[in-house]
Design a protein around this motif. Structure first.
Motif, mmCIF file in Angstrom:
data_model
loop_
_atom_site.group_PDB
_atom_site.id
_atom_site.type_symbol
_atom_site.label_atom_id
_atom_site.label_comp_id
_atom_site.label_asym_id
_atom_site.label_seq_id
_atom_site.Cartn_x
_atom_site.Cartn_y
_atom_site.Cartn_z
ATOM 1 N N UNK A 91 0.862 -1.173 0.000
ATOM 2 C CA UNK A 91 0.000 0.000 0.000
ATOM 3 C C UNK A 91 0.900 1.225 0.000
ATOM 4 N N UNK A 92 0.498 2.279 -0.691
ATOM 5 C CA UNK A 92 1.304 3.481 -0.783
ATOM 6 C C UNK A 92 0.862 4.557 0.191
ATOM 7 N N UNK A 93 1.829 5.273 0.740
ATOM 8 C CA UNK A 93 1.546 6.398 1.633
ATOM 9 C C UNK A 93 2.843 7.188 1.806
ATOM 10 N N UNK A 94 2.777 8.212 2.670
ATOM 11 C CA UNK A 94 3.914 9.062 3.028
ATOM 12 C C UNK A 94 4.343 9.930 1.839
ATOM 13 N N UNK A 95 5.630 9.986 1.510
ATOM 14 C CA UNK A 95 6.171 10.884 0.487
ATOM 15 C C UNK A 95 5.906 12.339 0.882
ATOM 16 N N UNK A 96 6.303 12.677 2.100
ATOM 17 C CA UNK A 96 6.008 13.986 2.664
ATOM 18 C C UNK A 96 7.106 15.011 2.391
ATOM 19 N N UNK A 97 6.704 16.270 2.303
ATOM 20 C CA UNK A 97 7.583 17.432 2.139
ATOM 21 C C UNK A 97 8.417 17.233 0.869
ATOM 22 N N UNK A 98 7.780 17.532 -0.266
ATOM 23 C CA UNK A 98 8.317 17.213 -1.584
ATOM 24 C C UNK A 98 9.060 18.423 -2.163
ATOM 25 N N UNK A 99 10.341 18.252 -2.425
ATOM 26 C CA UNK A 99 11.180 19.299 -3.001
ATOM 27 C C UNK A 99 11.663 18.889 -4.383
ATOM 28 N N UNK A 178 -2.725 6.200 -1.591
ATOM 29 C CA UNK A 178 -3.833 6.330 -0.655
ATOM 30 C C UNK A 178 -3.886 7.695 0.034
ATOM 31 N N UNK A 179 -2.863 8.498 -0.122
ATOM 32 C CA UNK A 179 -2.697 9.687 0.708
ATOM 33 C C UNK A 179 -3.425 10.909 0.133
ATOM 34 N N UNK A 180 -4.039 11.735 1.014
ATOM 35 C CA UNK A 180 -4.714 12.960 0.605
ATOM 36 C C UNK A 180 -4.426 14.058 1.617
ATOM 37 N N UNK A 204 -2.282 5.902 6.723
ATOM 38 C CA UNK A 204 -2.153 6.511 8.046
ATOM 39 C C UNK A 204 -3.284 7.534 8.168
ATOM 40 N N UNK A 205 -4.273 7.187 8.948
ATOM 41 C CA UNK A 205 -5.512 7.981 8.978
ATOM 42 C C UNK A 205 -5.282 9.430 9.404
ATOM 43 N N UNK A 206 -4.443 9.640 10.403
ATOM 44 C CA UNK A 206 -4.136 10.985 10.880
ATOM 45 C C UNK A 206 -2.627 11.137 10.888
ATOM 46 N N UNK A 207 -2.116 11.701 9.804
ATOM 47 C CA UNK A 207 -0.670 11.766 9.601
ATOM 48 C C UNK A 207 -0.241 13.230 9.590
ATOM 49 N N UNK A 208 0.536 13.630 10.590
ATOM 50 C CA UNK A 208 0.999 15.007 10.717
ATOM 51 C C UNK A 208 2.510 15.065 10.580
ATOM 52 N N UNK A 209 2.979 15.900 9.660
ATOM 53 C CA UNK A 209 4.419 16.073 9.466
ATOM 54 C C UNK A 209 4.743 17.557 9.551
ATOM 55 N N UNK A 210 5.512 17.929 10.581
ATOM 56 C CA UNK A 210 5.991 19.293 10.743
ATOM 57 C C UNK A 210 7.423 19.353 10.229
#
Length: 736
Positions: A91-99, A178-180, A204-210
């Motif tokens: 399953x696909x998810x994450x890939x956060x903070x894309x530069x 799957x991520x939105x 990840x239903x509630x995914x927070x990335x600072x």
């Protein structure tokens, strides 16, 4: 004269020592992060450190099965370099903070999303490099990107073509798989710093990335939702979408960017940079990341294999050490499954626990080579229990996904305790195990009521029954060790529930209705991703999961000969899977055996229990040779957070944990002539074998510390205490 000779001798000794040290560091040269990025491996090729909290890797602008990790070797376009990735999941998810570095600026009135996508860059694998802790690529447009990491921080180095615009896009919105995205924030702190967050929902239903991001020079920041506007220092935007363009000007074409992330807050992300990356030396980050990998990989030294075999082995060991991920920030904070911020102080919280996969071989490997981290992982389980009320099932970034079946934190804890790894509150751990097993969700209430799970009342009934029975056996062993006799008797009795679904007429496990009758019609070859009876498999593949009572299981088949014949059938039946919705996980087929899916991983070793261990040796060698290679498509199925590779590591060493909680390892056939497992400063476990050629796979005799071993297994203590295991191999079958 004597003085000159002495100086020459010292110089020669120093040169020899230097060469020897250089040779030792080459263990990392055998790792190829591109292995598993093609086919169905779902691996990412980017930079990470062992069990680190940052996976800085390229993304392609695609979604779907092949792109679960964000990257697939078949692609030729990169859309971003992002800071979190999953290693080999389905399953696909994450890939956060894309530069992404770009060579154009937005036109007045241009839509932000159009500007972002216009920067997607073509590349060739000929201009791409990856090694442990480092990744680089040069785009067709001439931009070179280099990436490296610490435990919680990523560092980017960009070199732009001469006379080009020097820009960087930040994408907090574009969703894959799957991520939105739910909410974003971008704030310009000063001329060289921005911070913000991305909150999303998906697997990840509630995914927070600072995030906290620093640049090596002054920048202008243009940010917005529909169009991009210049941000002043101290100004921020908050919206359900967020994009930015960072303008580096033309002072220099070599730019460095430091990024850190936290699940708690921006302050935690900033603290990560202060603690781990206060400097601006990219080479230092890359060098120290490689040193971390050298130390981790060098705990197992192999000799006498081909270059391909050695590359495959060390890349497998590398993949096995990517997950779980460090989750707590430098302040010790992390987001818990209740959505609140919790603190572990100076300890470590881990995440990404794919336990249905990894309890089988990954966690057993950690008990030999990563004992301190095992304690951290179990303490992470206990904290999850204290917040959530149950042990983790498939925990992802502070969320319980309930993606898979069983309660396999239980065998991980039991195995660690029985192997003497006890750096946690044992009574609290036992309480969590018992509370989880006696809960009522996911078919457990039916399991207790019927002593199996009826297929007309719960989906995946057969596989759930088998896995709950195994988990209960594990709790029973823990109860026995802790002197809890009543619990021991209760859970031992329920561990026999697997027998209630064994159909002697087929020799397979089969769905049973609540009234006690068999489900009809019955098709043992039918397989869907989630069907009524089995999880990611069919009756042929799942019917062998009774690792806790193999002797009892053999008796159900009518004895060893009958059991061996049934096992033979598994490997020799046609590799056909019925059903229009066949699970893509059913891969790496040898007959009906599926190496690409975890329920099969122990099965080839079951011949050891039938007085035909030569068949274990034959199939282990066949699986290693045919289904693992050092090419990008070198994995026959999902890497699954290290499990696929941990199987290979153990099977190359020559033994495997069929039942991790009986503290035994079944012997197979070693791949290398010599292996040294470093267990401490003065302890080594050495494995030797006379591998004269590729046909030397059959075991004629085994010696443990010089004495003949008259059994097909060794114990965990025999390994941990150090010593020597010697295999005398031959190219001829050693029958009965």
């Amino acid at each position: 004269m004597k003085t000159r000779l002495l100086l020459l001798l010292l110089c020669f000794t120093g040169f020899f020592t230097s060469c020897r040290k250089e040779k030792e560091t080459r263990v990392t040269d055998y790792v190829d992060p591109f292995i598993g990025t093609a086919g169905q491996g779902h691996c990412f090729p980017g930079a990470a450190v062992p069990f680190g909290g940052i996976q800085l890797s390229p993304d392609n602008p695609r979604s779907g099965w092949e792109w679960c990790s964000g990257y697939h070797y078949s692609d030729s376009i990169i859309s971003s370099f992002s800071h979190s990735h999953l290693s080999g999941t389905g399953i696909g998810d994450l890939q956060d903070i894309r530069l992404l570095p770009v060579t154009r600026r937005p036109r007045p009135g241009e839509k932000a999303i159009d500007f972002i996508t216009s920067g997607y860059a073509k590349y060739s694998h000929a201009n791409e490099t990856a090694e442990p802790g480092y990744y680089s690529v040069t785009f067709d447009n001439g931009i070179k990107t280099e990436l490296s990491v610490t435990n919680r921080c990523g560092m980017h180095a960009y070199q732009y073509p001469s006379n080009a615009i020097h820009g960087l896009t930040l994408d907090l919105t574009t969703a894959r798989n799957w991520d939105r995205t739910v909410m974003t924030s971008i704030k310009k702190i000063n001329n060289r710093t921005i911070q913000g967050y991305r909150k999303s929902t998906g697997w990840a239903r509630e995914h927070n990335v600072y995030f906290f991001m620093e640049f090596s020079q002054d920048v202008d920041v243009w940010a917005g939702v529909d169009t991009l506007q210049l941000l002043r220092n101290g100004q921020k935007i908050v919206s359900d979408k967020g994009y930015a363009w960072i303008d580096f000007g033309t002072v220099t074409n070599k730019i460095l960017v430091k990024v850190s992330i936290s699940s708690a807050n921006c302050e935690g992300a900033a603290a990560n940079l202060d603690q781990e990356l206060p400097h601006w030396s990219f080479d230092k980050v890359r060098r120290e990341a490689k040193q971390q990998w050298k130390r981790a990989l060098s705990r197992i030294k192999v000799e006498g294999g081909t270059k391909e075999e050695t590359r495959t082995f060390y890349t497998a060991l590398y993949h096995a050490y990517l997950a779980p991920y460090l989750f707590s920030d430098a302040h010790g904070n992390y987001k818990g499954p209740d959505g609140e911020i919790h603190s572990v102080g100076k300890e470590n919280q881990y995440t990404v626990f794919s336990l249905w996969d990894t309890f089988r071989a990954s966690h057993p490997l950690f008990t030999i080579t990563q004992k301190d981290r095992v304690n951290d992982m179990i303490n992470s389980f206990i904290r999850h229990y204290e917040i959530h009320g149950l042990l983790p099932n498939w925990e992802l970034m502070g969320n319980e996904s309930h993606c898979m079946i069983g309660n396999h934190a239980i065998p991980v804890i039991t195995e660690a305790y029985l192997k003497g790894i006890r750096g946690y509150d044992v009574e609290k751990a036992y309480e969590a195990m018992k509370e989880t097993s006696l809960s009522k969700g996911h078919g457990l209430e039916l399991f207790r009521e019927y002593n199996y799970i009826p297929c007309d009342l719960e989906k995946e009934s057969v596989s759930k029954t088998l896995e709950f029975a195994y988990d209960d056996w594990c709790i029973a062993q823990m109860a026995k060790a802790l002197g809890k006799e009543n619990d021991y008797l209760f859970f031992m009795e329920s561990s026999k529930n697997y027998k209630n679904l064994f159909d002697p007429s087929t020799g397979l496990m089969r769905g049973k209705l609540a009234d006690g009758s068999w489900r009809t019609p019955f098709s043992p070859f039918s397989s869907t991703h989630r069907n009524d009876d089995y999880t990611e498999g069919n009756a042929w593949q799942y019917s062998w999961f009774v690792p806790h009572d193999i002797d009892g299981f053999i008796s159900l088949h009518g004895g060893k000969e009958a059991f061996a014949r049934k096992l033979d059938s598994l490997f020799t039946l046609p590799s056909v899977i019925e059903g229009s919705n066949a699970s893509p996980d059913i891969s790496g087929l040898i007959g009906q055996y599926a190496q690409g899916n975890e329920p099969s991983h122990h099965v080839a070793y079951l011949f050891n229990y039938t007085d035909k261990p030569y068949k274990t040796q034959y199939y282990i060698d066949k699986i290693r040779r045919e289904l693992y290679t050092d090419r990008p498509d070198g994995l026959c199925g999902n890497e699954d957070c290290g499990q696929m590779s941990a199987w290979y590591v153990f099977s190359a060493l020559g033994f495997y944990p069929v039942n991790p909680c009986d503290t035994k390892y079944q012997l197979g056939t070693p791949l290398f002539k010599k292996v040294i497992i470093k267990l401490g400063q003065d302890r080594r476990f050495v494995i030797k074998a006379n591998r004269e050629n590729d046909q030397y796979i059959y075991v004629k005799r085994v010696l443990l510390n010089g004495d003949p071993l008259d059994r097909t297994w060794i114990t965990h203590d025999e390994i941990i205490n150090g010593g020597e295991l010697e295999f005398e191999l031959t190219d001829s079958i050693i029958a009965d």
